[in-house]
Write a protein that holds these residues in place. Sequence first.
Motif, PDB file in Angstrom:
ATOM      1  N   ARG A   1       0.839  -1.192   0.000  1.00  0.00           N
ATOM      2  CA  ARG A   1       0.000   0.000   0.000  1.00  0.00           C
ATOM      3  C   ARG A   1       0.878   1.247   0.000  1.00  0.00           C
ATOM      4  O   ARG A   1       1.925   1.280   0.642  1.00  0.00           O
ATOM      5  CB  ARG A   1      -0.911   0.017   1.226  1.00  0.00           C
ATOM      6  N   GLU A   2       0.421   2.250  -0.692  1.00  0.00           N
ATOM      7  CA  GLU A   2       1.172   3.507  -0.737  1.00  0.00           C
ATOM      8  C   GLU A   2       1.053   4.204   0.611  1.00  0.00           C
ATOM      9  O   GLU A   2      -0.038   4.330   1.170  1.00  0.00           O
ATOM     10  CB  GLU A   2       0.604   4.412  -1.838  1.00  0.00           C
ATOM     11  N   LYS A   3       2.207   4.636   1.120  1.00  0.00           N
ATOM     12  CA  LYS A   3       2.202   5.284   2.428  1.00  0.00           C
ATOM     13  C   LYS A   3       1.528   6.646   2.335  1.00  0.00           C
ATOM     14  O   LYS A   3       1.691   7.374   1.359  1.00  0.00           O
ATOM     15  CB  LYS A   3       3.634   5.442   2.941  1.00  0.00           C
ATOM     16  N   SER A   4       0.803   6.976   3.372  1.00  0.00           N
ATOM     17  CA  SER A   4       0.105   8.259   3.402  1.00  0.00           C
ATOM     18  C   SER A   4       1.111   9.401   3.545  1.00  0.00           C
ATOM     19  O   SER A   4       2.095   9.307   4.278  1.00  0.00           O
ATOM     20  CB  SER A   4      -0.877   8.286   4.569  1.00  0.00           C
ATOM     21  N   LYS A   5       0.857  10.478   2.842  1.00  0.00           N
ATOM     22  CA  LYS A   5       1.750  11.635   2.890  1.00  0.00           C
ATOM     23  C   LYS A   5       1.327  12.644   3.949  1.00  0.00           C
ATOM     24  O   LYS A   5       1.992  13.649   4.140  1.00  0.00           O
ATOM     25  CB  LYS A   5       1.791  12.307   1.514  1.00  0.00           C
ATOM     26  N   TRP A   6       0.214  12.380   4.636  1.00  0.00           N
ATOM     27  CA  TRP A   6      -0.252  13.324   5.653  1.00  0.00           C
ATOM     28  C   TRP A   6       0.709  13.457   6.828  1.00  0.00           C
ATOM     29  O   TRP A   6       0.927  14.566   7.306  1.00  0.00           O
ATOM     30  CB  TRP A   6      -1.648  12.925   6.138  1.00  0.00           C
ATOM     31  N   PRO A   7       1.291  12.372   7.346  1.00  0.00           N
ATOM     32  CA  PRO A   7       2.225  12.562   8.466  1.00  0.00           C
ATOM     33  C   PRO A   7       3.419  13.440   8.093  1.00  0.00           C
ATOM     34  O   PRO A   7       3.843  14.285   8.888  1.00  0.00           O
ATOM     35  CB  PRO A   7       2.668  11.134   8.818  1.00  0.00           C
ATOM     36  N   LEU A   8       3.944  13.270   6.895  1.00  0.00           N
ATOM     37  CA  LEU A   8       5.065  14.096   6.467  1.00  0.00           C
ATOM     38  C   LEU A   8       4.645  15.552   6.322  1.00  0.00           C
ATOM     39  O   LEU A   8       5.361  16.472   6.744  1.00  0.00           O
ATOM     40  CB  LEU A   8       5.626  13.567   5.138  1.00  0.00           C
ATOM     41  N   ALA A   9       3.461  15.780   5.755  1.00  0.00           N
ATOM     42  CA  ALA A   9       2.972  17.160   5.608  1.00  0.00           C
ATOM     43  C   ALA A   9       2.715  17.796   6.966  1.00  0.00           C
ATOM     44  O   ALA A   9       3.047  18.968   7.192  1.00  0.00           O
ATOM     45  CB  ALA A   9       1.702  17.161   4.759  1.00  0.00           C
ATOM     46  N   ALA A  10       2.145  17.020   7.900  1.00  0.00           N
ATOM     47  CA  ALA A  10       1.882  17.559   9.240  1.00  0.00           C
ATOM     48  C   ALA A  10       3.184  17.864   9.974  1.00  0.00           C
ATOM     49  O   ALA A  10       3.299  18.898  10.652  1.00  0.00           O
ATOM     50  CB  ALA A  10       1.040  16.568  10.044  1.00  0.00           C
ATOM     51  N   ALA A  11       4.184  16.986   9.833  1.00  0.00           N
ATOM     52  CA  ALA A  11       5.473  17.240  10.483  1.00  0.00           C
ATOM     53  C   ALA A  11       6.159  18.462   9.892  1.00  0.00           C
ATOM     54  O   ALA A  11       6.746  19.277  10.624  1.00  0.00           O
ATOM     55  CB  ALA A  11       6.369  16.015  10.344  1.00  0.00           C
ATOM     56  N   THR A  12       6.073  18.627   8.577  1.00  0.00           N
ATOM     57  CA  THR A  12       6.662  19.806   7.944  1.00  0.00           C
ATOM     58  C   THR A  12       5.961  21.082   8.398  1.00  0.00           C
ATOM     59  O   THR A  12       6.615  22.086   8.694  1.00  0.00           O
ATOM     60  CB  THR A  12       6.577  19.665   6.411  1.00  0.00           C
ATOM     61  N   LEU A  13       4.635  21.045   8.471  1.00  0.00           N
ATOM     62  CA  LEU A  13       3.884  22.202   8.940  1.00  0.00           C
ATOM     63  C   LEU A  13       4.221  22.532  10.385  1.00  0.00           C
ATOM     64  O   LEU A  13       4.423  23.703  10.737  1.00  0.00           O
ATOM     65  CB  LEU A  13       2.387  21.942   8.780  1.00  0.00           C
ATOM     66  N   PHE A  14       4.304  21.495  11.230  1.00  0.00           N
ATOM     67  CA  PHE A  14       4.641  21.719  12.638  1.00  0.00           C
ATOM     68  C   PHE A  14       6.038  22.317  12.777  1.00  0.00           C
ATOM     69  O   PHE A  14       6.253  23.240  13.562  1.00  0.00           O
ATOM     70  CB  PHE A  14       4.546  20.402  13.406  1.00  0.00           C
ATOM     71  N   ALA A  15       6.999  21.791  12.010  1.00  0.00           N
ATOM     72  CA  ALA A  15       8.362  22.321  12.069  1.00  0.00           C
ATOM     73  C   ALA A  15       8.413  23.771  11.589  1.00  0.00           C
ATOM     74  O   ALA A  15       9.115  24.611  12.164  1.00  0.00           O
ATOM     75  CB  ALA A  15       9.299  21.458  11.236  1.00  0.00           C
ATOM     76  N   GLY A  16       7.647  24.081  10.537  1.00  0.00           N
ATOM     77  CA  GLY A  16       7.627  25.453  10.034  1.00  0.00           C
ATOM     78  C   GLY A  16       7.027  26.429  11.033  1.00  0.00           C
ATOM     79  O   GLY A  16       7.570  27.518  11.263  1.00  0.00           O
ATOM     80  N   VAL A  17       5.899  26.044  11.636  1.00  0.00           N
ATOM     81  CA  VAL A  17       5.249  26.923  12.620  1.00  0.00           C
ATOM     82  C   VAL A  17       6.124  27.075  13.864  1.00  0.00           C
ATOM     83  O   VAL A  17       6.258  28.176  14.412  1.00  0.00           O
ATOM     84  CB  VAL A  17       3.849  26.379  12.981  1.00  0.00           C
ATOM     85  N   SER A  18       6.752  25.988  14.299  1.00  0.00           N
ATOM     86  CA  SER A  18       7.632  26.063  15.470  1.00  0.00           C
ATOM     87  C   SER A  18       8.839  26.952  15.191  1.00  0.00           C
ATOM     88  O   SER A  18       9.235  27.761  16.037  1.00  0.00           O
ATOM     89  CB  SER A  18       8.111  24.670  15.872  1.00  0.00           C
TER      90      SER A  18
END
Length: 195
Positions: free
Chosen positions: A60-77
């Motif tokens: 199954r193709e891995k979901s890209k949401w965790p990577l997007a959420a981690a990138t968003l969290f890192a950017g906001v932090s």
Amino acid sequence: MSLSRSTVRLLSQRTLSRGFATELPRPPPPTHQPVIETFSDTSKPRPYYAKHPPFKDLPREKSKWPLAAATLFAGVSGWALFMTFATNQEKLSSSVFRSIVRALRADPQLQEVLGEAIRPQPEWYLNGDPHVKGHISQLQGNIDVSFRVRGSKGSGTLYFTSIRKEKGAPFTVLRFKVICDDGTIVNISDAAPPI
């Protein structure tokens, strides 16, 4: 121009006897008849790839949401840390902060409690600079800050609040005190107002 009969006959014989490279020799006729196999019943279906192991499901193709959420969290932090550092540096470079520190060092009562060499307490996460909480808005007539101070005998937290009631009027100091870690409250004297 007409050709004679002998010429036409000679040409036709040459054409018939000439062999071309693309012509294949004919196979000899079969000597016996082919064997015809007959079945008494219908054929039984079998798996298409019976000799090979069964196919595995595709991963199954891995979901890209965790990577997007981690990138968003890192950017906001990162943005929040930068804004905290920038606003803290702005407070440290203001004339109000320097005047407050000058008044703290000159106060004799605070020197008795905290000792000599009174200075703002550095913080490791700000690369050795003190952390100034609150805001300094001289144009709006509102200053309310607090930060940790340290001396040779002890340390405490300074609280300073000052307001200006109207434009052009002098600032009024509402609160200028140090609460030491042992519970002692030292009100800074009005002899050296910071503003």
